[in-house]
Motif scaffolding. Sequence first.
Motif, short mmCIF file in Angstrom:
data_model
loop_
_atom_site.label_atom_id
_atom_site.label_comp_id
_atom_site.label_asym_id
_atom_site.label_seq_id
_atom_site.Cartn_x
_atom_site.Cartn_y
_atom_site.Cartn_z
N UNK A 34 35.55 23.98 39.27
CA UNK A 34 35.65 24.27 40.70
C UNK A 34 35.96 25.67 40.95
N UNK A 35 36.44 26.48 39.92
CA UNK A 35 36.69 27.81 40.29
C UNK A 35 35.01 28.48 40.13
N UNK A 36 34.24 28.11 39.40
CA UNK A 36 33.02 28.33 39.28
C UNK A 36 32.18 28.21 40.59
N UNK A 37 32.42 26.93 41.29
CA UNK A 37 31.76 26.79 42.28
C UNK A 37 32.19 27.58 43.60
N UNK A 38 33.51 27.67 43.48
CA UNK A 38 34.25 28.59 44.62
C UNK A 38 33.56 29.99 44.35
N UNK A 39 33.51 30.40 43.27
CA UNK A 39 32.73 31.82 43.16
C UNK A 39 31.35 32.21 43.65
N UNK A 40 30.44 30.96 43.35
CA UNK A 40 29.10 30.97 43.99
C UNK A 40 29.39 30.91 45.63
N UNK A 41 30.23 30.25 46.27
CA UNK A 41 30.54 30.40 47.61
C UNK A 41 31.02 31.63 48.09
N UNK A 42 31.61 32.19 47.48
CA UNK A 42 32.64 33.61 47.88
C UNK A 42 31.42 34.72 47.83
#
Length: 473
Positions: free
Chosen positions: A105-113
């Motif tokens: 989940x954190x990795x997907x958030x990083x892609x969004x950010x």
Amino acid sequence: MTLLAVENLTLAAGNRTLVEDVSFTLAPGETLAIVGESGSGKTLTALSLLRLLPPGIRQPAGRITLDGVDVAAAGDTALRGLRGGTAGMIFQEPHSSLNPTSRVGRQVVEALALHQKAPPAALRGKMLELLAEVGLAEPQRIAESFPHLLSGGQRQRIMIAMALANNPKLLIADEPTTALDVTLEKQILDLIQAAQRARGLGVLLITHDLGLVRRYADRVLVLDQGREVEAGTSAALFENPRHSRTRRLLEANRLTLRPVAMPPGEELLAARGIKVAFPVLGGLLRRRIGTVAAVDDVSFTLRAGQTLGLVGESGSGKSTLALAILRLIGFEGTVVFAGQNIAALSARQLRALRSRLQVVFQDPYGSLAPRLTVADIIGEGLALHAPGQSRAERRDAIARAIREVGLPADAAARYPHEFSGGQRQRIAIARAVILQPRLLVLDEATSALDVTVQAEILRLLQRLQAETGMAYL
């Protein structure tokens, strides 16, 4: 309207030309498949579109225009906008592409950010929406999981979520279903197709599977040794393939091999009541709150010279069972190999047994040491298990193994990153068979190979089994 235009692309490493004078275009909403055998330049072509070529590989000629931007001339800011913004990419092996130390989940958030300015809570909400969109049940639980706790299909869905995170115009899918079972393969391609229709994406599909091409691609470009040999609509290619390489790919796709008829040998492997369970962690301190059974009470026997096929969908426990048989993970039950109870052996005794019990892992990217040459990788087992060999004998054995798996003679002095996925799996097979084991565990050993190379490797394995009486799991 043209979304992507590639003109006269040439890629080289030193004096070797890897891709030569390749041209194609892609429009929004269209799917173009780039097809070819392992090592034909498919993945390098895809990586060049976003200037992601490995070190040592350069682009001496050609022009790439993506959404009106000259990729070669793009500055750092423009290039960041293209990567993950204009274009999303699904890499060939999700296990190697995901950070093993970070929850998905954190990795997907990083892609969004990277491309969206929003509060953390909004980014997390968008992440959960993406996980649900790509068909992951229980997105909250999945988001808190590390990559190694997910199946291959789940990891690939995470990669698709990351690729779609910033509403790209182009989706580059590099062998997106490699190592997935046929059920998940269709689910993943249907998912990409649904996203394409909903978002108007242009899709560049890199594959060696002509069945997928026929079902999902509008147009096809066939590469052979880095050169374009045929291009046209999918219907035309399947109805009237013009080039011999295209015809070979189509013929290999229809290949059926029969098992080698071998007289039954002695019982070599007996597994009884194998159980493997993994902990379920929860709460603020990530304490153990339960267990999940990955393998539950599995038993079988395998005789010398025989092949036992272990079949199941992604996440069914096939690889976990194989790791237990090899005593690479903890398990309950009994595994007797060549009359010895593996669970009862000391570390030294087990090490001595390893030469007779070898494995070819599913992932050719993660299973080879990147800092060793191919000769060092293949010969490493000989150095450990045959220390009495002279240097010349070891060199000859390595050269013979390289020839047997169909690699070029100069492969010995090169490094894994210089090879395609299929070529890396050949290296892994050579590393295993050079020790002449009695049992070879093949964990989806041909899943990363194109259909023609699959046929060659399977024929090689059949010949080795007929000559040596080796058993395969």
